[in-house]
Structures are given as structure tokens and as C-alpha cells.
Design an enzyme around this catalytic site. Structure first.
Site, PDB file in Angstrom:
ATOM      1  N   GLY A   1       0.576  -1.149  -0.098  1.00 35.10           N
ATOM      2  CA  GLY A   1      -0.044  -0.002  -0.045  1.00 35.10           C
ATOM      3  C   GLY A   1       0.665   1.154   0.069  1.00 35.10           C
ATOM      4  O   GLY A   1       0.271   2.440  -0.150  1.00 35.10           O
ATOM      5  N   GLU A   2       2.075   1.228   0.241  1.00 31.08           N
ATOM      6  CA  GLU A   2       2.981   2.375   0.147  1.00 31.08           C
ATOM      7  C   GLU A   2       3.791   2.557  -1.118  1.00 31.08           C
ATOM      8  O   GLU A   2       3.468   2.761  -2.195  1.00 31.08           O
ATOM      9  CB  GLU A   2       3.887   2.238   1.432  1.00 31.08           C
ATOM     10  CG  GLU A   2       2.859   2.414   2.638  1.00 31.08           C
ATOM     11  CD  GLU A   2       3.453   2.454   4.005  1.00 31.08           C
ATOM     12  OE1 GLU A   2       4.737   2.997   4.140  1.00 31.08           O
ATOM     13  OE2 GLU A   2       2.877   2.182   5.060  1.00 31.08           O
ATOM     14  N   MET A   3       5.004   2.002  -0.994  1.00 33.77           N
ATOM     15  CA  MET A   3       6.128   2.044  -2.052  1.00 33.77           C
ATOM     16  C   MET A   3       6.095   0.679  -3.069  1.00 33.77           C
ATOM     17  O   MET A   3       6.361   0.735  -4.243  1.00 33.77           O
ATOM     18  CB  MET A   3       7.403   2.152  -1.716  1.00 33.77           C
ATOM     19  CG  MET A   3       7.811   3.616  -0.862  1.00 33.77           C
ATOM     20  SD  MET A   3       9.036   3.795  -0.101  1.00 33.77           S
ATOM     21  CE  MET A   3      10.227   4.384  -1.301  1.00 33.77           C
TER      22      MET A   3
END
Lengths: 340, 340
Positions: free
Chosen positions: A133-135
Site C-alpha cells: 500500500g505504500e512504495m
């Protein structure tokens, strides 16, 4: 504005102190030692080359699947080491689950993430890179990328003295950079060190109230927080749609449900919005909510303004950074495909 | 490596030059005057306060609807002033229509955007802010945001000497900053100025071939491009899925279909992928394609490598920038809602 000595903020404690102790307080050093908040000192850089490499990695969007998101995207060093969003934007514009905490002074925290699931900065640094969900990258792909770039390979070799270039070296370099991101010389710190003109009467009243009301029970130490886990909603339940469970998600101990790492108040003027869900847009709102749910206290408008004025004295010197120039990808570096 | 004089690159023209001219070429200044490429000089900063304000705006993600995208997101000054993606990522992860051109040395271009629809940097700067596929804000909302922040209001007043703080002042400040983003002192420029050791034999062969093959017909001047619109696919049609029509979309003149502003080759080592559709991942591929579709020429592998080696001598000193610290939002600043 009157000149105000650090001593005048200590009336509340005076009764509890003997005459000898009161006399000792006449020295600024003694005042400092007795206050529940300590000044932050500038970072000592042991290995400048490692820090410089970490800075490059910090700003390198190629550590993300998309080639678009770097550490600095959500912990922006132009904006207090945070992103000023309720929750962050991740790969493909995914909505993050929790408010991005500031990286500034994070080396002073007892653990990393709101729930303390990483024991230190090095362990933390690997998290977002591989978080879908981030990088949304993987550690292997991040390392492949770096190994495909001769300038990075040479720089890792120089810094670590070997040809291992793995996620451990990547996170060690990022952590070394993060350790330099401290913010000394806040007006409040200058006051703590004996500069009586560094804060004004209103700010001092705010500090006195901050101590007397019990805020300082959790927000203490050099980072005014970051050194304990505490329940969000101690006196009154905190209402939020955010599903984060806090410390219990790490320990499995249901008694620690909604326990979060107490956020630092350093540079809090810059790190809005507040709380793990980013629900409080302003310091006034945050102080009001904290009073109610943690202390069972309703601050008057004047009290609220005084505390907010004090909190704004905690903004320190922001890191002065030269934007790094990143080594270009080589012909063999895999190109990001952000839209796939 | 042999020392090579700028003169040795000029054999192709020697026949056309008289003895007097040949003698004059012995001075470096004369060489410079006769080459189709000129060195870039460092920017002269007329108004440092305006540049500094422009730098803040350049890095401020609050100029976007989401509070996440700044000018630097797609024209990243850590990565050659571009984003190294085929096409950029816009608001809500929208796929951009065209490759993000570098901001470096863009002040030298005859117009801005691939199709030249903005006459200068000031006009360009307003585009992405209000483009629904890019920063997705409006000029009015951007100005409202800035006006809600006392430090910005004071800084605009200081720079412009009045209390107008409108999109015209915003874009003027951004343009002033962009004008400083030039990259002097490339190895090729040092060679142009008479430093015979600045490039090696292979790089010089590449330059000679670059001139002799006709690349220089479009990629000339101090920016090796940026000074004319030319048809993409002059000799052979360029195959692409990208729907951009180029200059004809601006002029309405169908004869200018697929005419694009010739991109600069300055820092081209850093600004991959190449072409308006970002289809060429490497310089080798770009040189090969250009040879075929613009010049009707197939470069041998050795020729290709020589030209690529020359192109890499065009990387100049990248701007050394101190990351700006942005003024915090005030309580009245509208908070971004990136997920709405």
C-alpha cells in the site's frame, strides 16, 4: 514583553522542593536537569559518507514500484518531515491506513511506527519499501535496481567496505541519514538553556499549564513524547473510523488495544493534521481533544491558546539539506511501469 | 588517451574554409563561434528573493488538489529535471499524455511544452497547476491557499512590492526560479572553450558523426535543441500509440501534424526515457530510432556507441539547491482531500 526566567515557570513545584534544591535551581543547568523536557542537541555525524548515501536513497523514487514515490514523499523534509495529509497516498493512489509520523527527531523514539512494530530506524526503513500500500516494491527488486547502477555500487562499496549490497545496507544507510534529522535550537530549548527572552509570557503560561494539566505525563523527555505507548482515549473513548488497533496488533495483548506510541511534539506546528487518524486539523482542536479524552479536562479558549503558543516554541532548526543528485539508471536498470 | 584539440573535429568543414579562416580557428573563441553548439553559461540571478520564493513554490505540494504533487514531482531536480517515466503520474494516479520534459535549461527553449503552446516559462507554470490530469487544482484555489499563509503573504509582498498575490505573481516567481536551472560546465562545454582534455577520442568521433550525419540540423545551439519544431518521422513514419498531434493542435495547421519541439540534448544521460511518448528506454535505442526515422540512416553499433559517448559529455553541473523549508498552513488554510 517582560524577561522571564525559567524559574518563574516552576511555582507549581516550589512547595515540594527544599531550600537547598531551590538554591541550586538558580543555575540554568540545574533548571534543565529538573524540567521534564530536555533540549535536543545537534546530531553528531560519525560517518558522513554513509549519511550522504542514505540521503540519496531517501530521495530516490526508484525504491518504489512506480518510480514515483520516495521516502520523502510521505516524510517531506520541506514540511516538517511529514506529508500534512490525514493519511498518506501510496502506490496507485491507495489511501494509507494511518497518519504519516514525522521523521524529524525519530531517532529519539523508543520504537518506530505508531504501534512500535519496528524496534529502530533501520528496521523501520525496510517497511514502506515493501508495503503493497505504500512504495509497493520488494526488497529484492530494490536491491536489483541499486546493483544495476554503477555509481550506487561504487558508493555502497566505499561506505560499507564490501560488495554486499543488500537490503541491510540500504536500510542502514537510510537510518544513518535519518539519525541526522534532528531539530535543535527551538525557542523553548533556548529558554531551557537559560535564554530568558527566548519565549514570552503567554508561551510560558502555556508551558506551565501543559505541565500542571498532566500533558507532560506522556509528552516528556527531549522529544516531548516518543518514549512510551499510551492509550488513545484514557478518560473518554476516542471516536474514529480508523481501524488501527495500536499496540495490541503487535503484542497480541488485548489490554494494549488503542495504545499508540505517544507522538513527539517537536515541530508540531509543522506536522498537522494530528493523531494517528489525522482527524485534528489544527493545534487548537488537538489540544481540546487531548484535554477531554486523556485528561478529562476542558481547556478554556485562553488556556487553549496559551498551550498552542507554547507548542509553537518547539519548532527547531529544520535540517538544511542540499538536494542530492541521483545517479542515473543504466541501460540494464529495469524501468518502472507505474500504470501496470 | 590523446589530447584532442577542438580543431581536429572540424575536418569535415576544412575544405570549405579558406586559409585565413583556418588560421583564425587557432583561437578557441573562433572555434566556439563556428561550432553549431555553444556552451551554456551559469545563470545570472537578478532578484534572489524572487528566485527563493519561486523555489518554495516549486517544491510546495499544496499547489495541487491532493497536497501531494509539486512541480518537482514530475520535473525532479534530483533526476535531471524530469521524472524518468514514460509519461507522468497525475492526480489520482492518472496516466499523463506525454513524457515530462526536463526543466533544466528550459529557459533557452523557443517555447514551452512539446507542442510549444506556452510562449515562455511564466505561461507554462500555470498549466500543470490547473490541468485536471496533473495537479488538478485551480488558479483561484492555489492563490487562496497561498493567501491563507502569513509567511507566504509577507514574502510575496517583499518580492513584488505590493499586495497583489495572484496567479501572475505565482507563475512569475516559479519562472524566475526555473531560469536559474541551467547546467553549465559540461565536459563538452569545457572542450568548446578550449580544454582539449575534456573529451576523449571516442566522444569526439561521436560529435563529428553527430554533425556529419545531420543530427545537428535540429539539435543545435546552446541547448542542442529547443529552438525549433520538427516533424517526428521525417524520413520514415514514427510508430506510436501516443495520440499527441504536436504543433498542429496549437496552430490548427495540419501541415504541422507530429511536429514537436526538438528536445534539448543537454543532460540527456539523465532524462531517459526518450521521445514525446517515452518509448526509448536507452540512449542507444533513441540514437538508433532517430537515425532511421529522421535521417534515413542505420548507425553501426560502433557509430551508435560513439554518438552515445558524445551525448554523455553533455551532462553539466546540476543545480545545487538547498531544500526549502515551506511555511506551514494556518488554521484557515483549506486542507487537501486527496481521496475525494
Amino acid at each position: 514583553m517582560k524577561n522571564i526566567s525559567p524559574l518563574s515557570g516552576r511555582g507549581l513545584l516550589r512547595g515540594a522542593l527544599g531550600a537547598a534544591a531551590a538554591a541550586a535551581m538558580l543555575s540554568a543547568a540545574a533548571v534543565r536537569a529538573q524540567e521534564p523536557v530536555q533540549p535536543i542537541e545537534a546530531a553528531k555525524v560519525a560517518d558522513p559518507a554513509r549519511v550522504e548515501l542514505g540521503k540519496k536513497l531517501w530521495f530516490d523514487p526508484r525504491l518504489s514500484r512506480s518510480g514515483f514515490i520516495s521516502c520523502n514523499s510521505c516524510h517531506n523534509l520541506s514540511t516538517g518531515g511529514a506529508d500534512n495529509l490525514k493519511t498518506s497516498i501510496g502506490d496507485k493512489w491507495q489511501k494509507g491506513p494511518i497518519n504519516s509520523p514525522t521523521v524529524l527527531n525519530s531517532s529519539l523514539n523508543l520504537a518506530q511506527f505508531w504501534d512500535g512494530r519496528a524496534k529502530d530506524l533501520k528496521e523501520q526503513a525496510g517497511g514502506p519499501i515493501a508495503n503493497p500500500g505504500e512504495m509497493a516494491f520488494t526488497h529484492d527488486l530494490a536491491v536489483d535496481m541499486l546493483r544495476s547502477i554503477p555509481q550506487y555500487v561504487a558508493e555502497f562499496r566505499q561506505v560499507f567496505g564490501n560488495d554486499r549490497l543488500g537490503i541491510s545496507e540500504v536500510t542502514a544507510a537510510i537510518a544513518a541519514f535519518e539519525e541526522t534529522l534532528v531539530t535543535p535550537n527551538a525557542r523553548f530549548d533556548r529558554w531551557l538553556k537559560g535564554d530568558m527572552k527566548a519565549i514570552n509570557e503567554q508561551e510560558l503560561r502555556g508551558y506551565q499549564l501543559f505541565k500542571a494539566s498532566g500533558c507532560v505525563a506522556c509528552h516528556n523527555g527531549p522529544n516531548l513524547g516518543g518514549n512510551s505507548f499510551q492509550k488513545m482515549g484514557l478518560v473518554e473513548a476516542y471516536k474514529t473510523d480508523n481501524p488501527a488497533e495500536g499496540r495490541s496488533a503487535v503484542t497480541g495483548n488485548d489490554a494494549e488495544r488503542f495504545n499508540f506510541k505517544v507522538p513527539t511534539l517537536r515541530n508540531v506546528e509543522l506536522t498537522y493534521p494530528y493523531f494517528h487518524d489525522g482527524a485534528a486539523d489544527t493545534l487548537a482542536e488537538a489540544v481540546d481533544t487531548m484535554g477531554k479524552i486523556q485528561l478529562g479536562k476542558t481547556f478554556t479558549p485562553v488556556e487553549n491558546r496559551d498551550i498552542v503558543a507554547f507548542l509553537k516554541t518547539l519548532t527547531g532548526d529544520q535540517p538544511q539539506l542540499t538536494l542530492p543528485i541521483l545517479p542515473p539508471s543504466s541501460d540494464t536498470t529495469k524501468r518502472p511501469q507505474p500504470f501496470e
